[in-house]
Design an enzyme around this catalytic site. Structure first.
Site, PDB file in Angstrom:
ATOM      1  N   ASN A 199       4.652 -77.553  36.179  1.00  0.00           N
ATOM      2  CA  ASN A 199       4.588 -78.895  36.766  1.00  0.00           C
ATOM      3  C   ASN A 199       3.287 -79.560  36.317  1.00  0.00           C
ATOM      4  O   ASN A 199       2.218 -79.206  36.804  1.00  0.00           O
ATOM      5  CB  ASN A 199       4.644 -78.736  38.300  1.00  0.00           C
ATOM      6  CG  ASN A 199       4.420 -80.039  39.030  1.00  0.00           C
ATOM      7  OD1 ASN A 199       4.448 -81.120  38.434  1.00  0.00           O
ATOM      8  ND2 ASN A 199       4.198 -79.940  40.339  1.00  0.00           N
ATOM      9  N   LYS A 208       2.358 -82.552  36.849  1.00  0.00           N
ATOM     10  CA  LYS A 208       1.888 -83.583  37.799  1.00  0.00           C
ATOM     11  C   LYS A 208       1.488 -84.838  37.017  1.00  0.00           C
ATOM     12  O   LYS A 208       2.102 -85.126  35.996  1.00  0.00           O
ATOM     13  CB  LYS A 208       0.755 -83.037  38.677  1.00  0.00           C
ATOM     14  CG  LYS A 208       1.139 -81.692  39.295  1.00  0.00           C
ATOM     15  CD  LYS A 208       0.197 -81.221  40.354  1.00  0.00           C
ATOM     16  CE  LYS A 208       0.679 -79.874  40.884  1.00  0.00           C
ATOM     17  NZ  LYS A 208      -0.091 -79.391  42.021  1.00  0.00           N
ATOM     18  N   HIS A 261       8.210 -81.743  46.651  1.00  0.00           N
ATOM     19  CA  HIS A 261       6.890 -81.133  46.429  1.00  0.00           C
ATOM     20  C   HIS A 261       5.964 -81.581  47.563  1.00  0.00           C
ATOM     21  O   HIS A 261       6.053 -82.716  48.028  1.00  0.00           O
ATOM     22  CB  HIS A 261       6.334 -81.570  45.068  1.00  0.00           C
ATOM     23  CG  HIS A 261       5.107 -80.806  44.683  1.00  0.00           C
ATOM     24  ND1 HIS A 261       3.868 -81.097  45.210  1.00  0.00           N
ATOM     25  CD2 HIS A 261       4.930 -79.747  43.856  1.00  0.00           C
ATOM     26  CE1 HIS A 261       2.985 -80.240  44.715  1.00  0.00           C
ATOM     27  NE2 HIS A 261       3.602 -79.414  43.898  1.00  0.00           N
ATOM     28  N   GLU A 271       3.019 -82.533  47.577  1.00  0.00           N
ATOM     29  CA  GLU A 271       2.226 -83.733  47.287  1.00  0.00           C
ATOM     30  C   GLU A 271       3.033 -85.002  47.550  1.00  0.00           C
ATOM     31  O   GLU A 271       2.471 -86.069  47.797  1.00  0.00           O
ATOM     32  CB  GLU A 271       1.711 -83.673  45.836  1.00  0.00           C
ATOM     33  CG  GLU A 271       0.540 -82.704  45.725  1.00  0.00           C
ATOM     34  CD  GLU A 271       0.364 -82.058  44.368  1.00  0.00           C
ATOM     35  OE1 GLU A 271       0.915 -82.569  43.372  1.00  0.00           O
ATOM     36  OE2 GLU A 271      -0.322 -81.020  44.301  1.00  0.00           O
ATOM     37  N   GLU A 281       5.910 -72.917  48.116  1.00  0.00           N
ATOM     38  CA  GLU A 281       4.545 -73.291  47.757  1.00  0.00           C
ATOM     39  C   GLU A 281       3.721 -73.517  49.015  1.00  0.00           C
ATOM     40  O   GLU A 281       3.781 -74.609  49.610  1.00  0.00           O
ATOM     41  CB  GLU A 281       4.567 -74.579  46.921  1.00  0.00           C
ATOM     42  CG  GLU A 281       5.310 -74.449  45.614  1.00  0.00           C
ATOM     43  CD  GLU A 281       4.762 -75.418  44.584  1.00  0.00           C
ATOM     44  OE1 GLU A 281       4.357 -74.953  43.511  1.00  0.00           O
ATOM     45  OE2 GLU A 281       4.724 -76.630  44.848  1.00  0.00           O
ATOM     46  N   GLY A 306      -3.530 -75.691  43.985  1.00  0.00           N
ATOM     47  CA  GLY A 306      -4.726 -76.245  43.367  1.00  0.00           C
ATOM     48  C   GLY A 306      -6.032 -75.765  43.990  1.00  0.00           C
ATOM     49  O   GLY A 306      -7.089 -76.333  43.729  1.00  0.00           O
ATOM     50  N   SER A 364      -1.534 -71.937  42.744  1.00  0.00           N
ATOM     51  CA  SER A 364      -2.634 -71.226  42.083  1.00  0.00           C
ATOM     52  C   SER A 364      -2.198 -70.007  41.278  1.00  0.00           C
ATOM     53  O   SER A 364      -2.933 -69.021  41.194  1.00  0.00           O
ATOM     54  CB  SER A 364      -3.720 -70.836  43.101  1.00  0.00           C
ATOM     55  OG  SER A 364      -4.311 -72.002  43.647  1.00  0.00           O
TER      56      SER A 364
HETATM   57  P1  PGA Z   1      -1.186 -75.203  41.061  1.00  0.00           P
HETATM   58  O1  PGA Z   1       0.021 -76.180  41.505  1.00  0.00           O
HETATM   59  O2  PGA Z   1      -0.566 -74.113  40.211  1.00  0.00           O
HETATM   60  O3  PGA Z   1      -2.123 -76.073  40.280  1.00  0.00           O
HETATM   61  O4  PGA Z   1      -1.772 -74.653  42.308  1.00  0.00           O
HETATM   62  C1  PGA Z   1       1.301 -75.676  41.812  1.00  0.00           C
HETATM   63  C2  PGA Z   1       2.209 -76.818  42.186  1.00  0.00           C
HETATM   64  O5  PGA Z   1       1.801 -77.707  42.929  1.00  0.00           O
HETATM   65  O6  PGA Z   1       3.381 -76.863  41.762  1.00  0.00           O
END
Ligand code: PGA
Length: 248
Positions: A11, A13, A97, A99, A167, A173, A211
């Site tokens: 992803n 983003k 997601h 976010e 997640e 992140g 992460s």
């Molecule tokens: P990250 O994000 O691997 O940077 O923690 C995962 C995600 O949000 O899909």
């Protein structure tokens, strides 16, 4: 009942301008030479979908979108429909997601409507769910994730290909990850829920996300009930993403 096909999804983003396509190219080249055991998909910003899909053609790498609108067209300034994304070359779409759940207040019902849109357009949904740190600390992780998924997965998914990504919000992140035991507990709960609700539930892959990096990929990907990974930051560079793919 068939085992889930493993899936490693990157992803991007809101990262990666046109120059980043060289990373997709490098990835596709390497996987064309030495195919991965898992399916591999990249989810770039929508404006790169078309070019990336052309670029990775024939390599086995699939391209997906990070969101879609529930309607197929209309007066929705700034939005993109599932049909448009499919026409551009997307074959999967990430929905729900955290976010978007947090930043755009997307409810489970909103996510379910988007899943319907994805199915209408022939996109394979990757539906995300995860608990906050407060919910984890209150011992509510399992019930929060199960409730999110019950509300976000419409019955019309039955028999169709889709994937789930667990997640934990506090792991995205942040460099922090849950323990293998915590991951296995949630994945077990998700697999139970899928098997109880969908005739093809046992073959739906449940990915872990948050992460994931080359150094922890093997441990997380080999946890019981983990059928792949949804990777953010570490999917932007082929040299980070490849070892994760190889670990799956
Ligand atoms: P990250 O994000 O691997 O940077 O923690 C995962 C995600 O949000 O899909």
């Amino acid at each position: 009942m068939s085992q889930p096909t493993r899936l490693v999804a990157g992803n991007w983003k809101m990262n990666g301008a046109a120059g980043a396509l060289r990373e997709a190219h490098a990835l596709a080249e390497s996987l064309a030479k030495e195919p991965a055991r898992a399916r591999v998909a990249l989810f770039p910003p929508a404006i790169l979908i078309h070019r990336m899909a052309e670029q990775v053609k024939g390599s086995g790498v699939q391209v997906g979108a990070q969101d879609c609108h529930p309607e197929s067209s209309g007066a929705y300034t700034g939005d993109l429909s599932a049909e448009m994304l499919h026409e551009a070359g997307a074959r999967l779409v990430i929905l729900g997601h955290s976010e978007r759940r947090t930043g755009y207040r997307e409810s489970d019902a909103d996510v379910a409507a988007k899943v319907q849109a994805a199915l209408r357009a022939g996109l394979e949904p990757v539906v995300c769910a995860g608990e906050s740190l407060t919910q984890r600390d209150a011992g509510q992780a399992l019930e929060v994730v199960a409730a999110q998924l019950q509300g976000s997965l419409p019955d019309s998914l039955d028999g169709l290909p889709f994937a789930i990504a667990y997640e934990p919000v506090w792991a995205i992140g942040t460099g922090r990850t849950p323990t293998v035991e915590q991951v296995e507990a949630v994945h077990g709960r998700i697999h139970d829920l899928l098997t109880a609700r969908f005739s093809n539930g046992a073959s739906v892959p449940v990915l872990y996300g948050g992460s994931v990096k080359p150094s922890n990929a093997a441990e997380l990907l080999h946890a019981r009930g983990v059928d792949g990974a949804l990777v953010g930051g570490a999917s932007l560079k082929a040299h980070d993403f490849l070892p994760i793919i190889r670990a799956a």
